[in-house]
Every structure is written in structure tokens, then in C-alpha cells.
Design a protein around this motif. Structure first.
Motif, PDB file in Angstrom:
ATOM      1  N   ASP A  12     -20.332 -14.186 -19.144  1.00 14.54           N
ATOM      2  CA  ASP A  12     -20.907 -14.514 -18.427  1.00 14.54           C
ATOM      3  C   ASP A  12     -22.617 -15.300 -18.540  1.00 14.54           C
ATOM      4  OD1 ASP A  12     -21.750 -11.580 -16.658  1.00 14.54           O
ATOM      5  OD2 ASP A  12     -22.331 -10.904 -18.506  1.00 14.54           O
ATOM      6  N   VAL A  54     -21.204 -18.730 -14.033  1.00 17.19           N
ATOM      7  CA  VAL A  54     -21.419 -18.276 -16.123  1.00 17.19           C
ATOM      8  C   VAL A  54     -22.480 -20.074 -15.740  1.00 17.19           C
ATOM      9  CG1 VAL A  54     -20.889 -18.286 -18.028  1.00 17.19           C
ATOM     10  CG2 VAL A  54     -18.849 -17.363 -16.215  1.00 17.19           C
ATOM     11  N   VAL A  73     -17.148 -21.802 -13.301  1.00 17.78           N
ATOM     12  CA  VAL A  73     -17.536 -22.309 -14.290  1.00 17.78           C
ATOM     13  C   VAL A  73     -18.256 -24.123 -13.965  1.00 17.78           C
ATOM     14  CG1 VAL A  73     -18.423 -22.768 -16.840  1.00 17.78           C
ATOM     15  CG2 VAL A  73     -16.987 -21.269 -16.488  1.00 17.78           C
TER      16      VAL A  73
END
Length: 390
Positions: free
Chosen positions: A319, A368, A347
Motif C-alpha cells: 500500500d 501505492v 506504482v
């Protein structure tokens, strides 16, 4: 008049120092920071105030730890203007199984820490040298050890275990993890600045001359890339990182390397320096047109990306990704390249935010959250001292 704690953070070559005023109530206040180098050909002690102005610049012709520490203590007494230096706090890289929280240093503790030197030959002697110097100069001054391994002390099998005969694990051959003071600070920053992120699945990338990753959740270490020693895991400035043990056996058999030669090769001659044959400094390699420099950076980035993926596995997802330490905080190019390796995890970073070194560099569309946070190991050490003394 004010009470103060002096913090000494010994690295592989120099000692970072910080002096804090410590009121009985409230937070410690940073008074000044500096650097002590007793190992170069030109010994040097320099101290700056919080604005960067030089307060003390001492360059003796010849000096070791004892002489420079003596100069530092004398200057501190004068600077405090009648205030009292109540303790010194020290970063110690390896605490083994015994030391999992700050501890006041006495002869027994010092002997136990010295016995751990084979597990951290690059760092442990450097951390213990100023302790011995201060003990000789100011035997009544309290000294406190804070440990890089302590943050990871809750790691348990299978994470903590090597696949070697169990009897060796009973002797202490297990995965300990390092850079714990830095990870402890980052965990505290997340809790204070972004409480909703604290419970998220986070990977912190401590990227400097020494480099490692930590999988973290709710302020606890879940997994990390370093193991028994600070050699394991990522490619570093002069350290090899993850290595097939067969390489060591081959060096011993084909080149007749003994333990000292292997240690020197893996700690001092490998990593970015060994692959590039140019430098251990990422800045130098990024600025170079030599193809060997590119190959070294490529390996550094690839191993970092693979390591983040492995840490995500430990938490069944990712996360938050945090970059910290010298390279992580300052190299936008390295951050961008590592994130590019992780595109398959969703990401994404904002190139402008990354170039500016903003706190949050991920885009709104990123799966993320990517942050850049400045670490402060000295702040963790001074708080460790305060808690120990109540």
C-alpha cells in the motif's frame, strides 16, 4: 543552564554527532550537529548550529578517537555555559539476541557487544571506539547503547530462520536485520503525520551507502532484507548484498582466500564499487558515461525492485512505499528507476513531484502511496536515552 545529551552515530567511516537540550518536560531540542572523522589522513571535527553556521572546526595534524572525543567533550562543556551533559547515546549496529532495547553501558555490556564484532566487522568496532574513549575520559558520564537490530527483534520463524542445521540457530545464527533506528523513526513519522497509513502494508527503502528494505505494518517489522550481518540483501556502496554462498566456497578453493580476504572482498571491495570499478557513490556513477557505471546502477535498481516485491510478498500486498536515507532522499533518478521496476504493482509517480523531492511523489492514479521522508537516527537515540533514564 540546561541538561543535554550528546548523540554519536558511528558509521563505517565517520561519526555523526548531535547535541540535544533535554528538558524534564517536553521534547528534546536539537542544539547543533556535526561530524567527527578520525580515520582519514586529515582528522577533522566540525560542528554546525541548526542554521548551518560553523560553531567549531577542529583540524589537528594527527589525532585518533581519543583526542577528537576529548576536544568534543571540552567544547560541549563550554557551549553549554554551565549546563550539564548528563549522558551520551550511541548507535550500535549489532545487539544480537540479548539487546533489544536501549541499555546503559557498563563493562559487562561492552564485553558482550565486543563479542558481536564478527557479525558486524565494518561497524561494531567503529561504534565501540568512542564509547571506550569517553569511558577513559569521563568514567562517571552515563553512556547508552541503542541498537539497529532492536526494531527487528520480534522477527520469528520462518522469517528469522536460515535453512541450516538447527543447532546453529541455537548458537545465534539467525536473521537479525539492521537500520532499525532509521525504520523506527520512519514508523514514528508515519504515525504522527499520516495516521491512516500506519496500518497499511508499507515497505521502507533505506537507501544509502548501506542499503536495506523493511516490510512494516502498525509500526512493526514484518520482514527485512538484511540477515545475520549487514552484508545481505540489496547491492550497497561496497558490500555485495545477496550472494550465492557457493561464491565464497569457490573463492576459497580456486583463489585460496582465507576468512580475512573474503571479508575484505565482500565488505570493502564489492557492491557498486566492485561492479563499476569506478566508485561506490551513486552520484558519481550516474554522472559517468562509462558503461560499467551504468551496469552497476542497473544492478542496484534491479535488486531494489526485486526486494520491494519480496517484501510485498511478506505482507500479501503493498500500500505504501517510502524512500529514505542518503540516496532515497536525494536521488530522484534512482527513485524513478526503482518505481519503474514496480509498474506491474500499479506504482506510479508524478515526475515533477519526484524531481522536486516532495513528501508525496505518487500520482492520484497510483495503487501505492509513494513518499520521500527524511530519516533521523539521532532523534531516536536521544529518545532512547530519555526513556532509559525516565
Amino acid at each position: 543552564m540546561r541538561d543535554a545529551i550528546l548523540v554519536l552515530n558511528a558509521g563505517s567511516s565517520t561519526i555523526k554527532l548531535a547535541l540535544y537540550a533535554v528538558p524534564q518536560q517536553g521534547d528534546a531540542k536539537l542544539l547543533c550537529k556535526g561530524l567527527l572523522d578520525a580515520h582519514s589522513a586529515a582528522p577533522h571535527l566540525i560542528i554546525h548550529d541548526t542554521s548551518g553556521a560553523v560553531l567549531f572546526d577542529h583540524r589537528p595534524d594527527q589525532a585518533g578517537h581519543h583526542e577528537l572525543i576529548a576536544a568534543l567533550l571540552d567544547w560541549t562543556d563550554e557551549f553549554l555555559q554551565g549546563g550539564r551533559l548528563i549522558a551520551t547515546g550511541h548507535r550500535i549496529v549489532h545487539g544480537g539476541r540479548r539487546f533489544v532495547s536501549p541499555v546503559r553501558i557498563d563493562a559487562d555490556v561492552l564485553q558482550a557487544l565486543d563479542a558481536l564484532t564478527p557479525l558486524a566487522p565494518l561497524h561494531q568496532p567503529r561504534g565501540l571506539a568512542p564509547i571506550r574513549a569517553i569511558g577513559a575520559l569521563r568514567p562517571q558520564l552515563a553512556q547508552v547503547a541503542c541498537f539497529d537490530t532492536a526494531f527487528h527483534s520480534d522477527l520469528a520463524p520462518p522469517v528469522s530462520r536460515f535453512a541450516i542445521p538447527r543447532r546453529f540457530e541455537a548458537e545465534g545464527l539467525r536473521r537479525y536485520g539492521f537500520h532499525g533506528l532509521s525504520y523506527q523513526f520512519i514508523a514514528g513519522q508515519l504515525a504522527r503525520q499520516s495516521p491512516p497509513l500506519t496500518g497499511k502494508r508499507s515497505v521502507v527503502a533505506h537507501l544509502g551507502n548501506g542499503a536495506s528494505l523493511c516490510a512494516m505494518r502498525n509500526g512493526r517489522s514484518i520482514d527485512t532484507t538484511m540477515g545475520l550481518t549487514a552484508l545481505d540483501g540489496l547491492v550497497m556502496g561496497t558490500r555485495c548484498g545477496n550472494l550465492d554462498p557457493g561464491v565464497v566456497l569457490t573463492l576459497q578453493r580456486l583463489h585460496r582466500f582465507g576468512p580475512d580476504e573474503v571479508e575484505r572482498l565482500l565488505y570493502y571491495e564489492s557492491g557498486l564499487l566492485g561492479v563499476s570499478e569506478i566508485s561506490a557513490d551513486v552520484r558519481t556513477l550516474l554522472a559517468s558515461d562509462d558503461p560499467r557505471a551504468k551496469e552497476a546502477i542497473d544492478l542496484f535498481v534491479y535488486r531494489a525492485g526485486a526486494g520491494v516485491a519480496a517484501m510485498a510478498h511478506a505482507m500479501a500486498g503493498l500500500d505504501v512505499l517510502v524512500f529514505t536515507a542518503g540516496i532515497g532522499e536525494n536521488s530522484a533518478e534512482i527513485r524513478a528507476r526503482i518505481v519503474a521496476e514496480l509498474g506491474w504493482l500499479g506504482v506510479r509517480i508524478d515526475d515533477q513531484a519526484n524531481a522536486a523531492g516532495r513528501r508525496r511523489i505518487s500520482t492520484e492514479a497510483s495503487a501505492v502511496t509513494v513518499l520521500v521522508l527524511k530519516t533521523d537516527e539521532e532523534a531516536v537515540i536521544v529518545e532512547g536515552c530519555r526513556k532509559l533514564f525516565g
